[in-house]
Design a protein around this motif. Structure first.
Motif, PDB file in Angstrom:
ATOM      1  N   LEU A  57       7.502  15.533   6.423  1.00  0.00           N
ATOM      2  CA  LEU A  57       7.342  16.403   5.252  1.00  0.00           C
ATOM      3  C   LEU A  57       7.705  15.663   3.967  1.00  0.00           C
ATOM      4  CD1 LEU A  57       6.689  19.224   4.167  1.00  0.00           C
ATOM      5  CD2 LEU A  57       9.094  19.776   4.459  1.00  0.00           C
ATOM      6  N   ILE A  58       8.783  14.896   3.993  1.00  0.00           N
ATOM      7  CA  ILE A  58       9.167  14.108   2.816  1.00  0.00           C
ATOM      8  C   ILE A  58       8.102  13.063   2.502  1.00  0.00           C
ATOM      9  CG2 ILE A  58      10.836  12.399   1.969  1.00  0.00           C
ATOM     10  CD1 ILE A  58      12.991  14.029   3.472  1.00  0.00           C
ATOM     11  N   LEU A  59       7.542  12.427   3.528  1.00  0.00           N
ATOM     12  CA  LEU A  59       6.497  11.429   3.304  1.00  0.00           C
ATOM     13  C   LEU A  59       5.222  12.062   2.744  1.00  0.00           C
ATOM     14  CD1 LEU A  59       6.924   9.103   6.413  1.00  0.00           C
ATOM     15  CD2 LEU A  59       7.715   8.731   4.080  1.00  0.00           C
ATOM     16  N   ILE A  60       4.916  13.285   3.153  1.00  0.00           N
ATOM     17  CA  ILE A  60       3.758  13.993   2.575  1.00  0.00           C
ATOM     18  C   ILE A  60       3.999  14.254   1.094  1.00  0.00           C
ATOM     19  CG2 ILE A  60       2.537  16.205   2.541  1.00  0.00           C
ATOM     20  CD1 ILE A  60       2.778  16.235   5.598  1.00  0.00           C
ATOM     21  N   LEU A  61       5.203  14.687   0.745  1.00  0.00           N
ATOM     22  CA  LEU A  61       5.523  14.942  -0.661  1.00  0.00           C
ATOM     23  C   LEU A  61       5.433  13.662  -1.486  1.00  0.00           C
ATOM     24  CD1 LEU A  61       8.508  17.436  -0.282  1.00  0.00           C
ATOM     25  CD2 LEU A  61       6.127  17.954  -0.872  1.00  0.00           C
ATOM     26  N   VAL A  62       5.811  12.535  -0.885  1.00  0.00           N
ATOM     27  CA  VAL A  62       5.677  11.247  -1.574  1.00  0.00           C
ATOM     28  C   VAL A  62       4.207  10.911  -1.762  1.00  0.00           C
ATOM     29  CG1 VAL A  62       6.050   8.758  -1.306  1.00  0.00           C
ATOM     30  CG2 VAL A  62       7.911  10.343  -0.857  1.00  0.00           C
ATOM     31  N   GLU A  63       3.398  11.124  -0.737  1.00  0.00           N
ATOM     32  CA  GLU A  63       1.959  10.826  -0.832  1.00  0.00           C
ATOM     33  C   GLU A  63       1.279  11.694  -1.877  1.00  0.00           C
ATOM     34  OE1 GLU A  63       0.180   8.508  -0.090  1.00  0.00           O
ATOM     35  OE2 GLU A  63       0.225   7.932   1.987  1.00  0.00           O
ATOM     36  N   ILE A  64       1.680  12.949  -1.972  1.00  0.00           N
ATOM     37  CA  ILE A  64       1.099  13.841  -2.973  1.00  0.00           C
ATOM     38  C   ILE A  64       1.505  13.386  -4.365  1.00  0.00           C
ATOM     39  CG2 ILE A  64       1.153  16.201  -3.858  1.00  0.00           C
ATOM     40  CD1 ILE A  64       1.340  17.131  -0.945  1.00  0.00           C
ATOM     41  N   GLY A  65       2.686  12.805  -4.481  1.00  0.00           N
ATOM     42  CA  GLY A  65       3.128  12.259  -5.750  1.00  0.00           C
ATOM     43  C   GLY A  65       4.060  13.161  -6.523  1.00  0.00           C
ATOM     44  N   ILE A  66       4.870  13.933  -5.823  1.00  0.00           N
ATOM     45  CA  ILE A  66       5.838  14.785  -6.500  1.00  0.00           C
ATOM     46  C   ILE A  66       6.941  13.880  -7.053  1.00  0.00           C
ATOM     47  CG2 ILE A  66       7.537  16.613  -6.192  1.00  0.00           C
ATOM     48  CD1 ILE A  66       5.628  17.835  -4.171  1.00  0.00           C
ATOM     49  N   PRO A  67       7.074  13.791  -8.372  1.00  0.00           N
ATOM     50  CA  PRO A  67       7.992  12.807  -8.961  1.00  0.00           C
ATOM     51  C   PRO A  67       9.465  13.059  -8.670  1.00  0.00           C
ATOM     52  CG  PRO A  67       6.905  14.106 -10.674  1.00  0.00           C
ATOM     53  CD  PRO A  67       6.338  14.537  -9.365  1.00  0.00           C
ATOM     54  N   LYS A  68       9.862  14.290  -8.413  1.00  0.00           N
ATOM     55  CA  LYS A  68      11.267  14.579  -8.152  1.00  0.00           C
ATOM     56  C   LYS A  68      11.740  13.927  -6.849  1.00  0.00           C
ATOM     57  CE  LYS A  68      14.585  18.154  -8.660  1.00  0.00           C
ATOM     58  NZ  LYS A  68      14.860  19.346  -9.383  1.00  0.00           N
ATOM     59  N   ILE A  69      10.846  13.739  -5.905  1.00  0.00           N
ATOM     60  CA  ILE A  69      11.189  13.086  -4.637  1.00  0.00           C
ATOM     61  C   ILE A  69      11.679  11.666  -4.891  1.00  0.00           C
ATOM     62  CG2 ILE A  69      10.220  12.218  -2.463  1.00  0.00           C
ATOM     63  CD1 ILE A  69      10.696  15.183  -2.415  1.00  0.00           C
ATOM     64  N   PHE A  70      11.057  10.962  -5.854  1.00  0.00           N
ATOM     65  CA  PHE A  70      11.466   9.594  -6.136  1.00  0.00           C
ATOM     66  C   PHE A  70      12.871   9.539  -6.733  1.00  0.00           C
ATOM     67  CE2 PHE A  70       6.751   9.127  -6.427  1.00  0.00           C
ATOM     68  CZ  PHE A  70       6.630   8.397  -5.261  1.00  0.00           C
ATOM     69  N   GLY A  71      13.302  10.627  -7.371  1.00  0.00           N
ATOM     70  CA  GLY A  71      14.679  10.682  -7.857  1.00  0.00           C
ATOM     71  C   GLY A  71      15.669  10.762  -6.711  1.00  0.00           C
ATOM     72  N   TRP A  72      15.309  11.488  -5.660  1.00  0.00           N
ATOM     73  CA  TRP A  72      16.173  11.615  -4.495  1.00  0.00           C
ATOM     74  C   TRP A  72      16.086  10.384  -3.599  1.00  0.00           C
ATOM     75  CZ3 TRP A  72      13.877  17.042  -3.393  1.00  0.00           C
ATOM     76  CH2 TRP A  72      14.427  17.969  -4.266  1.00  0.00           C
ATOM     77  N   PHE A  73      14.878   9.844  -3.449  1.00  0.00           N
ATOM     78  CA  PHE A  73      14.640   8.699  -2.567  1.00  0.00           C
ATOM     79  C   PHE A  73      13.874   7.615  -3.344  1.00  0.00           C
ATOM     80  CE2 PHE A  73      14.288  12.617  -0.010  1.00  0.00           C
ATOM     81  CZ  PHE A  73      15.397  12.463   0.793  1.00  0.00           C
ATOM     82  N   PRO A  74      14.522   6.886  -4.235  1.00  0.00           N
ATOM     83  CA  PRO A  74      13.786   5.926  -5.073  1.00  0.00           C
ATOM     84  C   PRO A  74      13.159   4.782  -4.281  1.00  0.00           C
ATOM     85  CG  PRO A  74      16.151   5.730  -5.432  1.00  0.00           C
ATOM     86  CD  PRO A  74      15.935   6.913  -4.544  1.00  0.00           C
ATOM     87  N   VAL A  75      13.681   4.483  -3.114  1.00  0.00           N
ATOM     88  CA  VAL A  75      13.136   3.385  -2.321  1.00  0.00           C
ATOM     89  C   VAL A  75      11.735   3.712  -1.798  1.00  0.00           C
ATOM     90  CG1 VAL A  75      14.077   4.069  -0.093  1.00  0.00           C
ATOM     91  CG2 VAL A  75      13.847   1.652  -0.641  1.00  0.00           C
TER      92      VAL A  75
END
Length: 159
Positions: A57-75
Motif C-alpha cells: 500500500l505504501i509503495l502504491i502511494l509512492v507510485e501515485i506520487g503522493i508527496p506527503k509519503i516522501f516526507g515520512w519515507f524520503p528514501v
C-alpha cells in the motif's frame, strides 16, 4: 510524447497493478488462514502477510506520487531503493511453501494466484533497480505528466 515517457508510465501502471494483486493475495490468504492461527508458524505468516500488504500500500502511494509519503519515507524517492523493496516483497511472497501459503492448504488455483503476483513484483523491482542505477532522477523527471520536467520546459514567450 516520447517512447520513453510511454514506457516509463506503462511500468508505473504495471507496478501499481502488481502491488494491488499483492494486497489482494495478502487479504485472501490471511482470510483463508485465519482459522488456523493457533498452529505452529501460521501466526508469523499471518503477520508477514499483513506487513507485506501494508508495504505494498505504501509503495502504491509512492507510485501515485503522493508527496506527503516522501516526507515520512524520503528514501523511497530513489528508484533503486523502491525496486529493492519490490524485489524483497516478491521474494517474501515466493519464499513460503509451508503453512498458509502451501499448495495443499490453498489449492492449485489460489496457489497460482499468489505465485504470479510474486514473480510479477520481483521482475518489476529488478527493472526499477536497473533504471535507478542507469538513469536515476533524470528518468524519473521524464516520467512526469507532459513528458518533461519543469526545468526542461522552454521559457514562456514574452513580447
Amino acid at each position: 510524447m516520447s517512447y520513453i515517457w510511454i514506457a516509463l508510465n506503462a511500468l508505473r501502471v504495471l507496478s501499481i497493478f502488481s502491488l494491488v494483486l499483492v494486497i489482494s493475495t495478502c487479504v485472501i490468504v490471511n482470510a483463508k488462514g485465519f482459522s488456523s492461527l493457533g498452529q505452529s508458524n501460521v501466526i508469523f505468516q499471518f503477520m508477514n502477510r499483513t506487513a507485506i500488504g501494508v508495504e505494498a500500500l505504501i509503495l502504491i502511494l509512492v507510485e501515485i506520487g503522493i508527496p506527503k509519503i516522501f516526507g515520512w519515507f524520503p528514501v523511497l524517492n530513489s528508484w533503486t531503493f523502491f525496486g529493492f523493496l519490490q524485489v524483497i516483497t516478491g521474494s517474501l511472497i515466493l519464499g513460503y511453501d509451508s503453512g498458509i501459503n502451501s499448495y495443499s492448504f490453498l489449492g492449485y488455483s489460489l496457489y497460482i494466484f499468489i505465485i504470479v503476483p510474486g514473480w510479477f513484483v520481483f521482475i518489476i523491482g529488478i527493472i526499477y533497480i536497473i533504471l535507478g542505477i542507469i538513469g536515476g532522477q533524470p528518468l524519473k523527471q521524464r516520467r512526469q505528466l507532459g513528458g518533461r520536467s519543469e526545468k526542461s520546459r522552454p521559457p514562456p514567450y514574452t513580447v
